[in-house]
Enzyme design. Structure first.
Site, short mmCIF file in Angstrom:
data_model
loop_
_atom_site.label_atom_id
_atom_site.label_comp_id
_atom_site.label_asym_id
_atom_site.label_seq_id
_atom_site.Cartn_x
_atom_site.Cartn_y
_atom_site.Cartn_z
N SER A 113 0.94 -15.17 -1.22
CA SER A 113 2.03 -14.32 -0.74
C SER A 113 2.44 -14.62 0.69
O SER A 113 2.82 -15.73 1.02
CB SER A 113 1.62 -12.86 -0.93
OG SER A 113 2.70 -12.01 -0.65
N HIS A 114 2.26 -13.64 1.56
CA HIS A 114 2.73 -13.76 2.95
C HIS A 114 1.66 -14.32 3.87
O HIS A 114 1.88 -14.43 5.07
CB HIS A 114 3.13 -12.37 3.43
CG HIS A 114 2.04 -11.37 3.17
ND1 HIS A 114 1.74 -10.94 1.89
CD2 HIS A 114 1.15 -10.79 3.98
CE1 HIS A 114 0.71 -10.11 1.95
NE2 HIS A 114 0.33 -10.00 3.20
N ASP A 277 9.27 -13.47 1.83
CA ASP A 277 7.95 -13.98 2.17
C ASP A 277 7.58 -15.26 1.43
O ASP A 277 8.41 -15.85 0.73
CB ASP A 277 6.90 -12.89 1.92
CG ASP A 277 6.64 -12.70 0.44
OD1 ASP A 277 7.58 -12.89 -0.35
OD2 ASP A 277 5.50 -12.34 0.07
N ASP A 279 6.02 -16.13 -1.29
CA ASP A 279 6.27 -16.29 -2.72
C ASP A 279 7.52 -15.55 -3.20
O ASP A 279 7.76 -15.45 -4.40
CB ASP A 279 5.04 -15.85 -3.54
CG ASP A 279 4.70 -14.39 -3.33
OD1 ASP A 279 4.98 -13.86 -2.23
OD2 ASP A 279 4.18 -13.77 -4.27
N ASP A 281 8.53 -12.34 -3.08
CA ASP A 281 8.60 -10.99 -3.65
C ASP A 281 8.86 -9.91 -2.60
O ASP A 281 9.20 -8.79 -2.95
CB ASP A 281 7.38 -10.67 -4.51
CG ASP A 281 6.06 -10.83 -3.78
OD1 ASP A 281 6.08 -11.20 -2.59
OD2 ASP A 281 5.01 -10.59 -4.40
N ARG A 282 8.70 -10.25 -1.32
CA ARG A 282 8.94 -9.24 -0.29
C ARG A 282 10.32 -9.41 0.35
O ARG A 282 10.90 -10.49 0.26
CB ARG A 282 7.90 -9.35 0.83
CG ARG A 282 6.52 -9.02 0.37
CD ARG A 282 5.55 -9.02 1.52
NE ARG A 282 4.25 -8.56 1.05
CZ ARG A 282 3.32 -8.02 1.81
NH1 ARG A 282 3.52 -7.89 3.09
NH2 ARG A 282 2.18 -7.62 1.28
N LYS A 376 7.67 -7.24 -7.61
CA LYS A 376 8.67 -6.91 -6.61
C LYS A 376 9.52 -8.16 -6.38
O LYS A 376 9.11 -9.27 -6.72
CB LYS A 376 8.02 -6.41 -5.34
CG LYS A 376 6.98 -7.33 -4.74
CD LYS A 376 6.23 -6.56 -3.66
CE LYS A 376 5.19 -7.42 -3.00
NZ LYS A 376 3.82 -6.93 -3.23
C1 G1P Z 1 -0.79 -5.58 0.59
C2 G1P Z 1 0.21 -4.46 0.64
C3 G1P Z 1 0.52 -3.98 -0.76
C4 G1P Z 1 1.00 -5.14 -1.60
C5 G1P Z 1 0.00 -6.27 -1.55
C6 G1P Z 1 0.51 -7.51 -2.27
O1 G1P Z 1 -1.98 -5.13 0.00
O2 G1P Z 1 -0.27 -3.39 1.43
O3 G1P Z 1 1.49 -2.97 -0.69
O4 G1P Z 1 1.18 -4.75 -2.94
O5 G1P Z 1 -0.27 -6.62 -0.19
O6 G1P Z 1 1.69 -8.00 -1.72
P1 G1P Z 1 -3.28 -4.70 0.86
O7 G1P Z 1 -3.61 -5.85 1.76
O8 G1P Z 1 -2.85 -3.52 1.67
O9 G1P Z 1 -4.32 -4.38 -0.16
ZN ZN Z 2 4.50 -11.93 -1.66
#
Ligand code: G1P
Ligand code: ZN
Length: 543
Positions: A113-114, A277, A279, A281-282, A376
């Protein structure tokens, strides 16, 4: 081609977190590490023989290697068709759509992800089920259990598939089809939104700045915004996905997308700024002179979604994760539709979307989406905003002001303490949990605690229960703080503190967030003792 059974021994640390298994690249590079996890996924599934599997990732370092491994293993395990995005690329929402569109059994998404990418940075593997959404806990628990007992994985000897050319290759008993990663997704967006209206808005001189952060949305945003919607070349910045995201965090927030934010606050700012981000999704939404918090964005999108053709019929319900602000609750109330409060993580929305109970979902962590996929979706949020702006022909600032004047404003911030000693973080949470029962009725400065609990969720569709999903301290008047530990980090623990203050529609709606929540920030230390437990005196990241 002969299927090979390779003997292996378990790794103890393959427990999927909030969103799949995430580790540093060198951890994934250990012989057998990725193989064990992929085999543990397959061993936890039933009835996929001859069926289709989707494989794609966000293009980060090690993506291509694991894709080749996963292709061989999927073929050896009996999948009949393997759909792979060209270049090994599929954004997370695009993968979700491809799984649904082609009726695949499931999909393997390679992403962290990010989180940053590169030889010493993060990598991840996530399994999505046939509805296109992240595997529910029942399956992730089974995968973990399997990973602790695994003794062999299945693969076969076959040359690497050419990922850069569309077409089909036979690998063992499976057909591997390399597909255009963008086309299906772009078509879906065109079916949901009024592209003519957005094109007219752009034609009238409306300026957009889209920062793809050298991550996966580059090709998607370029195709949709520049080619299909006619935005000028250069609208999409950092539009080429790089294995290390150019050395940056591909996290669309005010810290990592600061250049975009600064530009949007400047004198000659574009009308609309957005970022996505690693991938895809954000999303980050910034209007000229105004940052829209993700919680507010969810509420504003829900209040205006009917202006887009795909949502003209109205919404069945809204779902938000528990730490997300209550702004959407007020919209649901006004629309007379249910509001669902779920634990953190998109996997909890799947059942609600499948059952038609919710149409739009969101999380405070820059995630918004709808029932069009089961993830998302960053660009979806951008396009819904653009569709709304094209119909209302008002600025983002004017839309936000009208929204708050109708529903009131939820001032909101999240404070993250990163890389904290895991034992200290656990001690903090344990101590807080032990004190919960005594907190109601206590006063901290001018604030009075009304209720305090450890959030538990009973899924209204399948009856499953998830406990210990974050500690909520609710104050009289609608303010609250929430404490939880991150489930996505790869080093130490991250403590997340979510702070929210509700200001009614006739209150002061134009304050700086920091000022509006100052007394709550002071209360956080008194309640949780972050400095006492961790030695930290300030958060590392405020979003
Ligand atoms: C974090 C975000 C959560 C999101 C997840 C995946 O998770 O807070 O909302 O769904 O990344 O993108 P966390 O690190 O808080 O468990
Ligand atoms: Zn992501």
């Amino acid at each position: 081609m002969t299927i090979r059974e390779v003997a292996t021994t378990p790794f103890p640390d393959q427990k999927p977190g909030t969103s799949g298994l995430r580790k540093k690249v060198p951890v994934f590079q250990q012989p057998g590490y990725a193989e064990n996890f992929v085999q543990s996924i397959f061993d936890s599934l039933d009835g996929f023989s001859g069926k289709a599997l989707v494989i794609g990732g966000d293009g980060r370092f090690y993506n291509r290697e694991v894709i080749q491994t996963a292709i061989r293993m999927a073929a050896a395990n009996g999948f009949g068709l393997i759909l792979v995005g060209r270049g090994g690329i599929l954004s997370t929402p695009a993968a979700s759509h491809v799984i649904r569109k082609y009726g695949a059994f499931g999909g393997i998404i390679l992403s962290a992800s990010h989180n940053p990418g590169g030889p010493t940075e993060d990598f991840g593997i996530k399994y999505n089920i046939s509805n296109g959404g992240p595997a529910p806990e029942k399956i992730t628990d089974a995968i973990f259990a399997r990973s602790t007992a695994i003794a062999r994985y299945l693969t076969l000897d076959a040359p690497d598939v050419d990922l850069d050319r569309d077409g089909e290759t036979i690998v063992g008993g499976a057909t591997v089809r390399v597909i255009d990663p963008v086309a299906d997704y772009a078509g879906l967006m065109e079916s949901l939104f009024d592209f003519d209206a957005i094109r007219a808005l752009i034609g009238s001189g409306f300026r957009i700045a889209m920062d793809s952060m050298s991550a996966v949305t580059g090709p998607y945003a370029t195709e949709i915004l520049e080619r299909r919607l006619g935005a000028p070349a250069g609208t999409v910045r950092n539009g080429v996905p790089l294995p290390d995201f150019g050395g940056h965090h591909p996290d669309p927030n005010l810290i990592h997308a600061k250049a975009l934010y600064d530009e949007m606050m400047g004198a000659d700012a574009p009308d609309f700024g957005a970022a996505s981000d690693g991938d895809g999704d954000r999303n980050l939404i910034v209007g000229k002179g105004i940052f829209v918090t993700p919680s507010d964005s969810l509420a504003m999108l829900a209040a205006n979604a009917h202006l887009a053709p795909g949502y003209a019929r109205g919404l069945a319900g809204i779902a938000r994760s528990m730490p997300t602000s209550g702004a959407a609750d007020r919209v649901a109330d006004a629309l007379g539709i249910p509001l669902f409060e779920t634990p953190t993580g998109w996997k909890f929305f799947g059942n609600l979307l499948d059952a038609g109970k919710a149409t739009i979902c969101g999380e405070e962590s820059a995630g918004t989406g709808s029932d069009h996929v089961r993830e998302k979706d960053g660009l979806w949020a951008v396009l819904l905003w653009l569709n709304i702006l094209a119909v209302r022909r008002q600025s983002v600032q004017a839309i936000a002001a009208e929204h708050w004047a109708r529903f009131g404003r939820n001032y909101y911030a999240r404070h993250d303490y990163e890389g904290v000693d895991a034992a200290a973080a656990d001690a903090l949470m344990t101590e807080l949990r032990a004190r919960l029962a005594g907190l109601p009725g206590t006063a901290i400065g001018v604030l009075r605690i009304e209720a305090a609990d450890d959030f538990a969720y009973l899924d209204p569709v399948d009856g499953s229960e998830s406990r210990h999903q974050g500690i909520r301290i609710l104050f009289e008047g609608g303010s609250r703080t929430v404490f939880r530990l991150s489930g996505t980090g790869t080093s130490g623990a991250t403590i997340r503190v979510y702070i929210e203050r509700y200001e009614p529609a006739d209150g002061d709606l134009g304050r700086q967030t920091g000022d509006a929540i100052a007394d709550l920030i002071a209360a956080v230390e008194a309640i949780a003792g972050i400095t006492r437990h961790t030695g930290r005196t300030a958060p590392d990241v405020v979003t």
